[in-house]
Design a protein around this motif. Structure first.
Motif, PDB file in Angstrom:
ATOM      1  N   PHE B  48       0.833  -1.201   0.000  1.00  0.00           N
ATOM      2  CA  PHE B  48       0.000   0.000   0.000  1.00  0.00           C
ATOM      3  C   PHE B  48       0.865   1.247   0.000  1.00  0.00           C
ATOM      4  CE2 PHE B  48      -2.433  -3.440   1.783  1.00  0.00           C
ATOM      5  CZ  PHE B  48      -3.620  -3.350   1.086  1.00  0.00           C
ATOM      6  N   VAL B  49       1.979   1.192   0.767  1.00  0.00           N
ATOM      7  CA  VAL B  49       2.905   2.328   0.780  1.00  0.00           C
ATOM      8  C   VAL B  49       3.475   2.537  -0.623  1.00  0.00           C
ATOM      9  CG1 VAL B  49       5.075   3.191   1.723  1.00  0.00           C
ATOM     10  CG2 VAL B  49       3.445   2.002   3.219  1.00  0.00           C
ATOM     11  N   THR B  50       3.922   1.435  -1.247  1.00  0.00           N
ATOM     12  CA  THR B  50       4.448   1.525  -2.610  1.00  0.00           C
ATOM     13  C   THR B  50       3.408   2.111  -3.554  1.00  0.00           C
ATOM     14  OG1 THR B  50       5.582  -0.540  -2.106  1.00  0.00           O
ATOM     15  CG2 THR B  50       5.692   0.223  -4.388  1.00  0.00           C
ATOM     16  N   ALA B  51       2.163   1.619  -3.430  1.00  0.00           N
ATOM     17  CA  ALA B  51       1.098   2.072  -4.330  1.00  0.00           C
ATOM     18  C   ALA B  51       0.853   3.566  -4.182  1.00  0.00           C
ATOM     19  CB  ALA B  51      -0.185   1.281  -4.071  1.00  0.00           C
ATOM     20  N   PHE B  52       0.731   4.024  -2.941  1.00  0.00           N
ATOM     21  CA  PHE B  52       0.390   5.438  -2.748  1.00  0.00           C
ATOM     22  C   PHE B  52       1.577   6.362  -2.973  1.00  0.00           C
ATOM     23  CE2 PHE B  52      -3.376   3.622  -0.640  1.00  0.00           C
ATOM     24  CZ  PHE B  52      -4.327   4.334  -1.339  1.00  0.00           C
ATOM     25  N   GLN B  53       2.788   5.790  -3.129  1.00  0.00           N
ATOM     26  CA  GLN B  53       3.935   6.612  -3.502  1.00  0.00           C
ATOM     27  C   GLN B  53       4.190   6.571  -5.000  1.00  0.00           C
ATOM     28  OE1 GLN B  53       7.040   5.107  -1.004  1.00  0.00           O
ATOM     29  NE2 GLN B  53       6.542   6.470   0.697  1.00  0.00           N
ATOM     30  N   SER B  54       3.449   5.681  -5.693  1.00  0.00           N
ATOM     31  CA  SER B  54       3.665   5.547  -7.125  1.00  0.00           C
ATOM     32  C   SER B  54       2.813   6.557  -7.890  1.00  0.00           C
ATOM     33  CB  SER B  54       3.309   4.122  -7.567  1.00  0.00           C
ATOM     34  OG  SER B  54       2.785   4.129  -8.865  1.00  0.00           O
ATOM     35  N   PRO B  55       3.451   7.424  -8.700  1.00  0.00           N
ATOM     36  CA  PRO B  55       2.692   8.406  -9.477  1.00  0.00           C
ATOM     37  C   PRO B  55       1.654   7.739 -10.371  1.00  0.00           C
ATOM     38  CG  PRO B  55       5.057   8.769  -9.689  1.00  0.00           C
ATOM     39  CD  PRO B  55       4.883   7.476  -8.968  1.00  0.00           C
ATOM     40  N   THR B  56       1.978   6.545 -10.885  1.00  0.00           N
ATOM     41  CA  THR B  56       1.052   5.825 -11.756  1.00  0.00           C
ATOM     42  C   THR B  56      -0.247   5.509 -11.026  1.00  0.00           C
ATOM     43  OG1 THR B  56       3.025   4.761 -12.593  1.00  0.00           O
ATOM     44  CG2 THR B  56       0.932   3.891 -13.350  1.00  0.00           C
ATOM     45  N   VAL B  57      -0.112   4.970  -9.808  1.00  0.00           N
ATOM     46  CA  VAL B  57      -1.306   4.582  -9.054  1.00  0.00           C
ATOM     47  C   VAL B  57      -2.095   5.823  -8.632  1.00  0.00           C
ATOM     48  CG1 VAL B  57      -2.146   3.436  -6.976  1.00  0.00           C
ATOM     49  CG2 VAL B  57      -0.310   2.410  -8.311  1.00  0.00           C
ATOM     50  N   ILE B  58      -1.367   6.878  -8.251  1.00  0.00           N
ATOM     51  CA  ILE B  58      -2.065   8.106  -7.858  1.00  0.00           C
ATOM     52  C   ILE B  58      -2.850   8.661  -9.047  1.00  0.00           C
ATOM     53  CG2 ILE B  58      -1.739  10.489  -7.059  1.00  0.00           C
ATOM     54  CD1 ILE B  58      -1.283   8.404  -4.896  1.00  0.00           C
ATOM     55  N   THR B  59      -2.211   8.681 -10.235  1.00  0.00           N
ATOM     56  CA  THR B  59      -2.929   9.118 -11.444  1.00  0.00           C
ATOM     57  C   THR B  59      -4.151   8.247 -11.673  1.00  0.00           C
ATOM     58  OG1 THR B  59      -0.796   9.700 -12.393  1.00  0.00           O
ATOM     59  CG2 THR B  59      -2.669   9.631 -13.906  1.00  0.00           C
TER      60      THR B  59
END
Lengths: 275, 287
Positions: B48-59
């Motif tokens: 989850f940390v990786t996901a919310f730090q990933s610009p791709t997932v945030i986009t």
């Protein structure tokens, strides 16, 4: 006060214009599909075709991919509907009529199953099906869809079964029919309106499903229609007459079915319970 | 005479395995580093940390929220307007209802490919734009990161407005004509009748139509894959396309499951209040 007045005529004219605007893509779809490849390249899609060419249709059908996909979709959709109707009606009827409190719990489990999105369950299901060698098989997809749409099916059947009068089955029971005979010969025919909704709503969702097909069947020997559309239209970029001809072939079966059964389709959606 | 309860077992077993066991197992995978082969470790909230730090997932998250919310607003606005326009009197109402519902029964994937051609640089939309606004106004609709999401939204709205229209038609059929007539006799204007008589009666319908579309919007997949494939440069990715790409294309089972869990929580947050709000209510039927 609800007479047809001149303001009503204006409203009718206005909505006719809006409706035609909404349906413009269908004009383009047919107009471009019946052009030859040269004409489709040289003229604007909105310019009416000056002659009828079947070149697009011939090329779209040449590989046989779309028709093959249609056949696989037909097998999978029909098999799933049959399983959902058979298992779903029996399950819902038992839940709706049992005296045990498990009936309520089972119904609640179905209700929550409708809400819980399936995306999170995809991977474990994929692994389980891979271990059972069900990936890329018709029967595997039928089991998958039967499980996926079971909550909605049980919900529809149970709601209907609760409103059924119990006198008929009691009469059949008194006349010496077995429980199973009573179900198949008396109860199931009484459930017919629910069966219609179950078949149409699930059939539509399964026939048009792309997400699950893509995961479980891409690269397999039995691509469904949506996978065939993806392969066909995704690969063809320039010959719009070929793409549109193929898309017409792809949407025609559902379109024809809808036009025949439109009342059932619209009533199914009017309830607004599909998730 | 009651049917034996165990008749429900085969159906319930299938339902429980697919909707509870599998979804539960997916929830467990979300906390692991599994890549599909061999063993896996529990890694806590790392995914989850990786996901919310990933610009791709945030986009993808923002696109999903933007698409879902705009989709709900537009489908409900257009669907309600069409339903009000079609409700009562019109000679062509049944024909129009049948025609306007057609987009909803066709494969969203096939429909999206029709629109893909319409959106092409040398396609019909730019022909229209050039005629109305001049040749400088044409756009690279699907190839421009600013426009791609709007193109996806257009197709979603076009496809689903018919469903919302039908739900509102059913709701409007449940509004007693006498009350509206009484209000009219008392001198209420068309607007007053709509806001003070029709709207309050439509409240359960509005709840159903908005949540149904919100859930559909949050799950958007077919339109994105057909129109843009998530591009250009990832500008139109959504959570569903990311779940598919990370899990089934990249083989990052744990990470993909974590994104799926985020999507699931979003949908549950929408669906549960709706079910509580509309419990025990029944919709009117259209004829």
């Amino acid at each position: 006060m609800y007479r047809y007045r001149w303001t009503t005529a204006v409203r009718e004219g206005l909505i006719l214009v809006v409706a035609f605007a909404i349906l413009v893509p269908f004009y383009l779809l047919v107009n471009v599909a019946i052009k030859s490849t040269d004409e489709a390249l040289d003229t604007s899609p909105a310019t009416p075709a000056h002659s009828l060419s079947l070149q697009g249709f011939a090329e779209a059908l040449a590989g046989g991919g779309l028709l093959n996909g249609m056949l696989n979709s037909l097998i999978i959709t029909a098999g799933s509907i049959a399983a959902l109707v058979a298992i779903g009606s029996l399950t819902a009827y038992a839940l709706a009529t049992t005296d045990s409190r498990w009936g309520e719990l089972g119904y609640l489990a179905a209700l929550i199953g409708i809400i819980l999105p399936f995306q999170l369950g995809l991977l474990p299901t994929y692994i389980a099906m891979r271990n059972l060698h069900l990936i890329g098989t018709h029967i595997g997809m039928i089991i998958l869809y039967t499980g996926m749409f079971m909550p909605f099916t049980v919900f529809l059947y149970a709601g209907f079964a609760r409103g059924l009068p119990r006198e008929y089955e009691e009469a059949a029971w008194v006349d010496g029919a077995s429980r199973f005979q009573t179900f198949t010969r008396v109860v199931f025919p009484l459930l017919a309106p629910a069966t219609g909704t179950v078949a149409i709503m699930n059939g539509l969702a399964i026939w048009n499903d792309f997400f699950n097909s893509l995961i479980f069947l891409s690269g397999s020997k039995i691509p469904t229609l949506t996978i065939a559309i993806y392969a066909f239209a995704g690969g063809e970029v320039s010959r719009w007459n070929v793409i549109f001809s193929g898309l017409i072939v792809a949407i025609l079966p559902m379109l024809i079915f809808y036009l025949f059964a439109q009342r059932q389709f619209i009533q199914g959606f009017a309830g607004g319970i599909k998730s | 005479m009651a049917v034996p309860g165990w008749w429900a077992l085969p159906g319930m077993a299938l339902l429980l395995v697919v909707h509870y066991v599998a979804v539960g197992a997916g929830g467990v995978f979300a906390f692991t580093d599994w890549r599909g082969l061999g063993s896996f470790n529990f890694v806590g909230l790392t995914n989850f940390v990786t996901a919310f730090q990933s610009p791709t997932v945030i986009t993808a998250l923002w696109n999903t929220l933007f698409l879902a919310v705009s989709f709900v607003v537009l489908t409900n606005l257009f669907g309600l307007l069409l339903a009000l326009a079609l409700n009562r009197q019109l000679k062509a109402r049944y024909v129009l209802r049948t025609l306007l519902f057609i987009p909803a029964v066709l494969s969203p994937l096939a429909v999206s490919y029709v629109w893909k051609v319409i959106f092409q640089y040398d396609g019909p939309l730019n022909d229209l734009v050039a005629t109305v606004f001049g040749a400088n106004a044409v756009q690279l609709w699907l190839g421009d990161p600013n426009w791609a999401v709007w193109a996806v939204l257009t197709v979603m709205v076009w496809t689903n407005t018919g469903i919302v229209m039908v739900i509102y038609l059913a709701g409007l059929a449940g509004v007693p004509q006498e009350i509206e007539e009484a209000a009219a006799v008392d001198g209420a204007s068309v607007w007053a009748r709509f806001f003070f008589v029709v709207m309050p009666q439509l409240r359960p319908t509005i709840v159903i139509a908005t949540t149904l579309m919100l859930i559909r919007g949050l799950r958007v997949f077919d339109e994105v894959i057909a129109l843009t494939g998530g591009g250009p440069y990832g500008a139109s990715k959504t959570l569903s396309t990311q779940v598919w790409r990370q899990t089934f294309v990249a083989g990052r089972f744990g990470y993909g499951s974590a994104i799926a869990l985020v999507l699931t929580l979003l949908i549950v947050m929408v669906a549960v209040p709706q079910n509580i709000l509309t419990r025990g209510r029944s919709q009117g039927r259209v004829n």
